[in-house]
Design a protein around this motif. Structure first.
Motif, PDB file in Angstrom:
ATOM      1  N   ARG A   1      -2.410  13.351   4.187  1.00 39.40           N
ATOM      2  CA  ARG A   1      -3.482  13.480   5.175  1.00 39.40           C
ATOM      3  C   ARG A   1      -3.219  12.716   6.466  1.00 39.40           C
ATOM      4  N   LEU A   2      -2.452  11.627   6.382  1.00 40.18           N
ATOM      5  CA  LEU A   2      -2.197  10.856   7.605  1.00 40.18           C
ATOM      6  C   LEU A   2      -0.998  11.380   8.379  1.00 40.18           C
ATOM      7  N   GLU A   3      -0.007  11.915   7.667  1.00 41.91           N
ATOM      8  CA  GLU A   3       1.250  12.249   8.341  1.00 41.91           C
ATOM      9  C   GLU A   3       1.687  13.694   8.138  1.00 41.91           C
ATOM     10  N   GLY A   4       0.967  14.439   7.304  1.00 38.54           N
ATOM     11  CA  GLY A   4       1.379  15.828   7.061  1.00 38.54           C
ATOM     12  C   GLY A   4       2.670  15.933   6.283  1.00 38.54           C
ATOM     13  N   ILE A   5       2.901  14.983   5.395  1.00 40.18           N
ATOM     14  CA  ILE A   5       4.117  15.011   4.560  1.00 40.18           C
ATOM     15  C   ILE A   5       3.677  14.942   3.097  1.00 40.18           C
ATOM     16  N   ILE A   6       4.003  15.962   2.310  1.00 38.60           N
ATOM     17  CA  ILE A   6       3.686  15.932   0.881  1.00 38.60           C
ATOM     18  C   ILE A   6       4.905  15.362   0.152  1.00 38.60           C
ATOM     19  N   PRO A   7       4.775  14.133  -0.367  1.00 38.54           N
ATOM     20  CA  PRO A   7       5.946  13.497  -0.993  1.00 38.54           C
ATOM     21  C   PRO A   7       6.076  13.885  -2.463  1.00 38.54           C
ATOM     22  N   ALA A   8       7.262  13.698  -3.028  1.00 40.21           N
ATOM     23  CA  ALA A   8       7.432  13.777  -4.479  1.00 40.21           C
ATOM     24  C   ALA A   8       6.585  12.665  -5.117  1.00 40.21           C
ATOM     25  N   ILE A   9       6.133  12.871  -6.342  1.00 37.67           N
ATOM     26  CA  ILE A   9       5.309  11.830  -6.983  1.00 37.67           C
ATOM     27  C   ILE A   9       6.117  10.551  -7.164  1.00 37.67           C
ATOM     28  N   GLU A  10       7.432  10.684  -7.391  1.00 40.23           N
ATOM     29  CA  GLU A  10       8.279   9.485  -7.502  1.00 40.23           C
ATOM     30  C   GLU A  10       8.141   8.653  -6.228  1.00 40.23           C
ATOM     31  N   SER A  11       8.338   9.327  -5.086  1.00 34.28           N
ATOM     32  CA  SER A  11       8.280   8.638  -3.790  1.00 34.28           C
ATOM     33  C   SER A  11       6.907   8.023  -3.546  1.00 34.28           C
ATOM     34  N   ALA A  12       5.870   8.673  -4.061  1.00 30.89           N
ATOM     35  CA  ALA A  12       4.507   8.160  -3.873  1.00 30.89           C
ATOM     36  C   ALA A  12       4.347   6.778  -4.520  1.00 30.89           C
ATOM     37  N   HIS A  13       5.140   6.491  -5.536  1.00 34.62           N
ATOM     38  CA  HIS A  13       5.105   5.150  -6.131  1.00 34.62           C
ATOM     39  C   HIS A  13       5.561   4.102  -5.117  1.00 34.62           C
ATOM     40  N   ALA A  14       6.577   4.439  -4.325  1.00 41.47           N
ATOM     41  CA  ALA A  14       7.024   3.506  -3.276  1.00 41.47           C
ATOM     42  C   ALA A  14       5.934   3.360  -2.216  1.00 41.47           C
ATOM     43  N   LEU A  15       5.312   4.460  -1.841  1.00 40.63           N
ATOM     44  CA  LEU A  15       4.248   4.406  -0.827  1.00 40.63           C
ATOM     45  C   LEU A  15       3.097   3.508  -1.259  1.00 40.63           C
ATOM     46  N   ALA A  16       2.829   3.477  -2.560  1.00 40.24           N
ATOM     47  CA  ALA A  16       1.710   2.667  -3.071  1.00 40.24           C
ATOM     48  C   ALA A  16       1.969   1.162  -2.929  1.00 40.24           C
ATOM     49  N   ILE A  17       3.210   0.777  -2.663  1.00 37.86           N
ATOM     50  CA  ILE A  17       3.504  -0.651  -2.423  1.00 37.86           C
ATOM     51  C   ILE A  17       2.755  -1.134  -1.172  1.00 37.86           C
ATOM     52  N   LEU A  18       2.583  -0.242  -0.195  1.00 35.02           N
ATOM     53  CA  LEU A  18       1.980  -0.638   1.080  1.00 35.02           C
ATOM     54  C   LEU A  18       0.623  -1.297   0.880  1.00 35.02           C
ATOM     55  N   LYS A  19      -0.170  -0.720  -0.007  1.00 29.26           N
ATOM     56  CA  LYS A  19      -1.502  -1.257  -0.258  1.00 29.26           C
ATOM     57  C   LYS A  19      -1.420  -2.645  -0.908  1.00 29.26           C
ATOM     58  N   LYS A  20      -0.430  -2.809  -1.807  1.00 32.05           N
ATOM     59  CA  LYS A  20      -0.257  -4.097  -2.490  1.00 32.05           C
ATOM     60  C   LYS A  20       0.169  -5.200  -1.518  1.00 32.05           C
ATOM     61  N   GLU A  21       0.917  -4.816  -0.475  1.00 30.75           N
ATOM     62  CA  GLU A  21       1.503  -5.808   0.433  1.00 30.75           C
ATOM     63  C   GLU A  21       0.725  -5.938   1.740  1.00 30.75           C
ATOM     64  N   LYS A  22      -0.292  -5.121   1.914  1.00 31.05           N
ATOM     65  CA  LYS A  22      -0.973  -5.028   3.203  1.00 31.05           C
ATOM     66  C   LYS A  22      -1.331  -6.400   3.780  1.00 31.05           C
ATOM     67  N   GLU A  23      -1.888  -7.268   2.966  1.00 30.21           N
ATOM     68  CA  GLU A  23      -2.355  -8.550   3.509  1.00 30.21           C
ATOM     69  C   GLU A  23      -1.216  -9.482   3.926  1.00 30.21           C
ATOM     70  N   ASN A  24       0.009  -9.177   3.491  1.00 30.68           N
ATOM     71  CA  ASN A  24       1.153 -10.002   3.906  1.00 30.68           C
ATOM     72  C   ASN A  24       1.789  -9.560   5.219  1.00 30.68           C
ATOM     73  N   PHE A  25       1.439  -8.355   5.690  1.00 32.40           N
ATOM     74  CA  PHE A  25       2.113  -7.828   6.883  1.00 32.40           C
ATOM     75  C   PHE A  25       1.634  -8.513   8.159  1.00 32.40           C
ATOM     76  N   GLN A  26       2.584  -8.809   9.075  1.00 34.31           N
ATOM     77  CA  GLN A  26       2.265  -9.140  10.464  1.00 34.31           C
ATOM     78  C   GLN A  26       2.374  -7.830  11.240  1.00 34.31           C
ATOM     79  N   SER A  27       1.567  -7.687  12.291  1.00 29.89           N
ATOM     80  CA  SER A  27       1.495  -6.374  12.944  1.00 29.89           C
ATOM     81  C   SER A  27       2.822  -5.940  13.575  1.00 29.89           C
ATOM     82  N   ASP A  28       3.703  -6.912  13.913  1.00 34.30           N
ATOM     83  CA  ASP A  28       4.975  -6.495  14.519  1.00 34.30           C
ATOM     84  C   ASP A  28       6.105  -6.366  13.494  1.00 34.30           C
ATOM     85  N   GLU A  29       5.798  -6.558  12.225  1.00 33.84           N
ATOM     86  CA  GLU A  29       6.858  -6.463  11.217  1.00 33.84           C
ATOM     87  C   GLU A  29       7.234  -4.998  10.959  1.00 33.84           C
TER      88      GLU A  29
END
Ligand code: PLP
Length: 411
Positions: free
Chosen positions: A357-385
């Motif tokens: 919905r955000l990027e118009g890319i339907i990923p493989a379910i395997e790849s979606a596991h990597a994408l789910a890391i973003l939510k786990k790490e969100k609070e550690n990100f600096q905006s320019d990282e």
């Protein structure tokens, strides 16, 4: 520090992430194979070492990657996903490769090597069918015979890929032992290899006896080679702050990390399949729950019970439900070079839907596991990282699973 000791320290560091001459990453790896395969595996290792770093081979291989596979794959700045997570997120688009995933990089490399070795009959194992299709494709391209071992359960679940393999001219050999899935197909391929030592066994991930983990990682390392160049061009420096990838056996992750392993500025985070949750028993989270043992010719972490019987893995993603893991990844996690999350089915499904919905890319379910890391790490990100995350494959093969899942939660 005197220059010499600086140099030897750098060499030691460089070596830390490479296997030793017997194919061990720390305590993991090696070649635990029946006597009858020793000659074949030795011959393979010699052949691999002779092409590793060889410019003539590389030119031929890279010519195929460019003109046949469609490389380099884009390093795409995902603007809306970046806004969502508060970091600069780049997606390495392995989903745009010919045949829809990173697996073709390795299949072509190995078939080229096999041709150089004078082999004409190729074997492969496959779970979901992605590696089987990649191997059958490479064999069609180079006019080689191809036999693909596939569990009967998987044949029923992944019929489209079976049809593709057959259309490509491969023989699909149904495996009816055990649970009739990937582990059993691999056992059967190894058994066949023992009785036909002249054939060439194309392994699809960074698993199996030495030299396979190193060799498959080498053929996938084109991913991080491109990331370096593309980052330099896009952001003016050749490394990210974070690298992220999913791990089944570990080949797309190894390709993504390969040229960055020695660079401590780069934080590396992997996702393995949590399934229904690591506490439920319905999981494929090998690094979290596995114990050391030997599977398919290598010492690594394995999902097993007290008696050493292999526990049947579970994940919504057919490409991640393997009871072992590449020995390199077991080692990197153990020494703390990588951080590993177990991503559950529902977290992966949500991440797949979000990317769509955000990027118009339907990923493989395997790849979606990597994408789910973003939510786990969100609070550690600096905006320019800068985050580089590998989308290992496209979601076409998973449409049934996606549709059923979203129907079931929208009831
Ligand atoms: C096979 C597959 C994987 C898992 O394999 P690795 O060797 O861990 O990369 C991941 N993503 C896709 C799309 C696959 O087809």
């Amino acid at each position: 520090m005197p220059e010499n000791s600086q140099k030897s320290r750098n060499d030691a560091e460089r070596k830390l992430y490479q296997p030793d001459e017997k194919g061990f990453y720390g305590e993991f790896g090696g070649a635990y194979i029946p006597e009858i395969l020793h000659a074949s595996v030795e011959q393979l290792k010699k052949a691999f070492l002779s092409i590793k770093g060889d410019e003539t081979f590389k030119n031929e291989y890279y010519d195929l990657l460019r003109n046949y596979v469609g490389r380099p794959t884009p390093l795409y700045f995902a603007r809306r996903l970046s806004e969502q997570y508060g970091a600069r997120i780049y997606l390495k688009r392995e989903d745009l490769n010919h045949t829809g995933a990173h697996k073709i990089n390795n299949a072509l490399g190995q078939v080229l090597l096999a041709r150089k070795m004078g082999k004409t009959h190729m074997l492969a194992e496959t779970g979901a069918g992605q590696h089987g299709v990649a191997a059958a494709t490479a064999c069609a391209l180079m006019g080689m015979d191809c036999t693909v071992f596939m569990g009967k359960t998987d044949i029923e679940r992944q019929y489209l890929n079976v049809q593709k393999m057959r259309m490509l001219g491969a023989k699909v050999e149904p495996v009816t032992s055990g649970n009739m899935t990937l582990k059993d197909a691999t056992n059967e391929a190894i058994r066949y290899w023992c009785t036909h030592p002249d054939s060439y066994y194309i392994i699809g991930s960074t698993v199996g006896p030495d030299p396979y983990p190193e060799m498959v990682g080498y053929f996938q390392s084109v991913i991080s080679e491109e990331i370096k160049l593309q980052l330099q061009e896009k952001i003016g420096r050749n490394y990210p702050d974070y690298l992220m990838a999913c791990i089944g056996g570990g080949s797309n992750a190894m390709g993504t990390y390969y040229h960055f392993l020695n660079d401590e500025r780069v934080k590396i985070i992997s996702a393995e399949a949590g399934g229904m949750g690591i506490e439920t028993g319905k999981t494929a989270a090998t690094i979290h729950l596995g114990k050391t043992g030997i599977i398919h010719g290598a010492k690594t972490l394995i999902l097993q019970n007290e008696d050493g019987q292999i526990d049947e893995p579970y994940s919504v993603s057919a490409g991640l439900d393997y009871p072992g893991v590449g020995p390199a990844h077991a080692f990197f996690a153990k020494i703390g070079r990588t951080k590993v999350y177990a991503i559950n089915d529902d977290e992966a499904m949500e991440a797949a839907f979000e990317l769509t919905r955000l990027e118009g890319i339907i990923p493989a379910i395997e790849s979606a596991h990597a994408l789910a890391i973003l939510k786990k790490e969100k609070e550690n990100f600096q905006s320019d990282e800068v985050v580089v995350l590998t989308v290992s494959g496209r979601g076409d093969k998973d449409m049934d699973t996606y549709v059923k899942y979203f129907e079931s939660i929208n009831k």
